[in-house]
Design an enzyme around this catalytic site. Sequence first.
Site, PDB file in Angstrom:
ATOM      1  N   ASP A 109     -24.404  40.818  40.029  1.00  0.00           N
ATOM      2  CA  ASP A 109     -23.783  39.558  39.629  1.00  0.00           C
ATOM      3  C   ASP A 109     -22.408  39.420  40.301  1.00  0.00           C
ATOM      4  O   ASP A 109     -22.321  39.536  41.520  1.00  0.00           O
ATOM      5  CB  ASP A 109     -23.721  39.496  38.097  1.00  0.00           C
ATOM      6  CG  ASP A 109     -23.266  38.166  37.543  1.00  0.00           C
ATOM      7  OD1 ASP A 109     -24.049  37.209  37.612  1.00  0.00           O
ATOM      8  OD2 ASP A 109     -22.124  38.082  37.051  1.00  0.00           O
ATOM      9  N   TYR A 156     -22.457  25.291  35.239  1.00  0.00           N
ATOM     10  CA  TYR A 156     -21.597  26.246  34.547  1.00  0.00           C
ATOM     11  C   TYR A 156     -20.332  26.601  35.318  1.00  0.00           C
ATOM     12  O   TYR A 156     -19.236  26.680  34.737  1.00  0.00           O
ATOM     13  CB  TYR A 156     -22.387  27.508  34.171  1.00  0.00           C
ATOM     14  CG  TYR A 156     -22.711  28.466  35.303  1.00  0.00           C
ATOM     15  CD1 TYR A 156     -22.063  29.684  35.417  1.00  0.00           C
ATOM     16  CD2 TYR A 156     -23.696  28.170  36.244  1.00  0.00           C
ATOM     17  CE1 TYR A 156     -22.372  30.576  36.432  1.00  0.00           C
ATOM     18  CE2 TYR A 156     -24.011  29.048  37.265  1.00  0.00           C
ATOM     19  CZ  TYR A 156     -23.344  30.248  37.362  1.00  0.00           C
ATOM     20  OH  TYR A 156     -23.641  31.124  38.373  1.00  0.00           O
ATOM     21  N   TYR A 237     -14.312  33.096  38.443  1.00  0.00           N
ATOM     22  CA  TYR A 237     -14.883  31.828  38.898  1.00  0.00           C
ATOM     23  C   TYR A 237     -13.785  30.864  39.341  1.00  0.00           C
ATOM     24  O   TYR A 237     -13.981  30.077  40.269  1.00  0.00           O
ATOM     25  CB  TYR A 237     -15.701  31.197  37.772  1.00  0.00           C
ATOM     26  CG  TYR A 237     -16.906  32.019  37.362  1.00  0.00           C
ATOM     27  CD1 TYR A 237     -18.119  31.903  38.044  1.00  0.00           C
ATOM     28  CD2 TYR A 237     -16.847  32.902  36.290  1.00  0.00           C
ATOM     29  CE1 TYR A 237     -19.234  32.644  37.674  1.00  0.00           C
ATOM     30  CE2 TYR A 237     -17.955  33.663  35.910  1.00  0.00           C
ATOM     31  CZ  TYR A 237     -19.139  33.527  36.609  1.00  0.00           C
ATOM     32  OH  TYR A 237     -20.225  34.271  36.245  1.00  0.00           O
ATOM     33  N   HIS A 300     -32.323  38.186  35.057  1.00  0.00           N
ATOM     34  CA  HIS A 300     -31.027  38.401  35.704  1.00  0.00           C
ATOM     35  C   HIS A 300     -30.408  39.767  35.419  1.00  0.00           C
ATOM     36  O   HIS A 300     -29.874  40.414  36.319  1.00  0.00           O
ATOM     37  CB  HIS A 300     -30.051  37.302  35.292  1.00  0.00           C
ATOM     38  CG  HIS A 300     -28.726  37.393  35.979  1.00  0.00           C
ATOM     39  ND1 HIS A 300     -28.591  37.247  37.347  1.00  0.00           N
ATOM     40  CD2 HIS A 300     -27.480  37.632  35.505  1.00  0.00           C
ATOM     41  CE1 HIS A 300     -27.322  37.384  37.686  1.00  0.00           C
ATOM     42  NE2 HIS A 300     -26.627  37.621  36.592  1.00  0.00           N
TER      43      HIS A 300
END
Length: 324
Positions: A109, A156, A237, A300
């Site tokens: 990830d 998201y 992010y 995931h």
Amino acid sequence: MESVDAGGEVRHWSAEVNGISLHVAEQGPAAGPAVLLLHGFPELWLSWRHQMAALAARGFRTLAPDLRGYGDSSAPTDPAAYTILHLVGDAVALLDHLRLPKAFVVGHDLGAQVAWHLCLLRPDRVRAVVVLGVPYFPRAPRPATELFAALGDGFYITQYQEPGRAEKAFARYDVATVLKKFYSIELDSVTAPPGVEIIDFLEASSSSPLPWMTDEELGQYAEKFQKSGFTGPLNYYRMMDTNWRLTAPWHGAKIMVPAKFIAGEKDTGFESFGTKHYVESGGLKSNVPDLEVAIIEGHHYLQQEQAERVNTEILSFLDKFSEN
């Protein structure tokens, strides 16, 4: 490598590296080949518990830090302290602290992004890399937020850009429920309908406990996130556009480190954004020439959901280099 005792207990320690305190979980013989394990969102060192035990039992020295902003590691308040250069810097500084010239690296990830960029920026420190879930994409022609704008406000990553927005939405739920919502994702796209926050759109699995995580393990995660909050992790992010600007010197660069990419065939990320085609058509291999690919059953959070299969895939790859 020859099998040894189950690898011993997990040892915990912290080190001052790159201007922060990094908490590290370690398992396996100190003299064994080092494997640096980099977790993703929203996880901890604990997400590698199955791999640590399996690798340690085969004689590897596993090192699984809580990345900056997570768990028992420092969480700088300034979002600008979460760029990809800081994260790669943490990994290099940890290797320096341990006097390790090189290590095997495994990432998942957001930790996959760190692993790829460690290979890109400091290939001299990586013996080989195994990456779960997120393939290496070359630097895009435009910043991430521009590319994602077409997906609307419900996407998201777009929602995470505004400081405090996601934190406020997450706070409507207890921490364990927030985590379970993420760990249960089986959607085609992580995009909420107009006017809906992503955390409200996600559904927690009705299965309790999760099929691949005990309630006690979920509680361990929740305890740490209750203390640290989600701002540090979300700042990863928020630095995506900054990362795009910072990595301009590596535009068009390839990953030359020996690599293995593992994806779950039902992973939302693998099924979205043309990722499956990019991997299966040879696009990834054109950017990572020394590449193996394994597409396996699962979603995931693959290293926990399909622990034994992932362990086999990692060990079979690392064994090729372990005698070198």
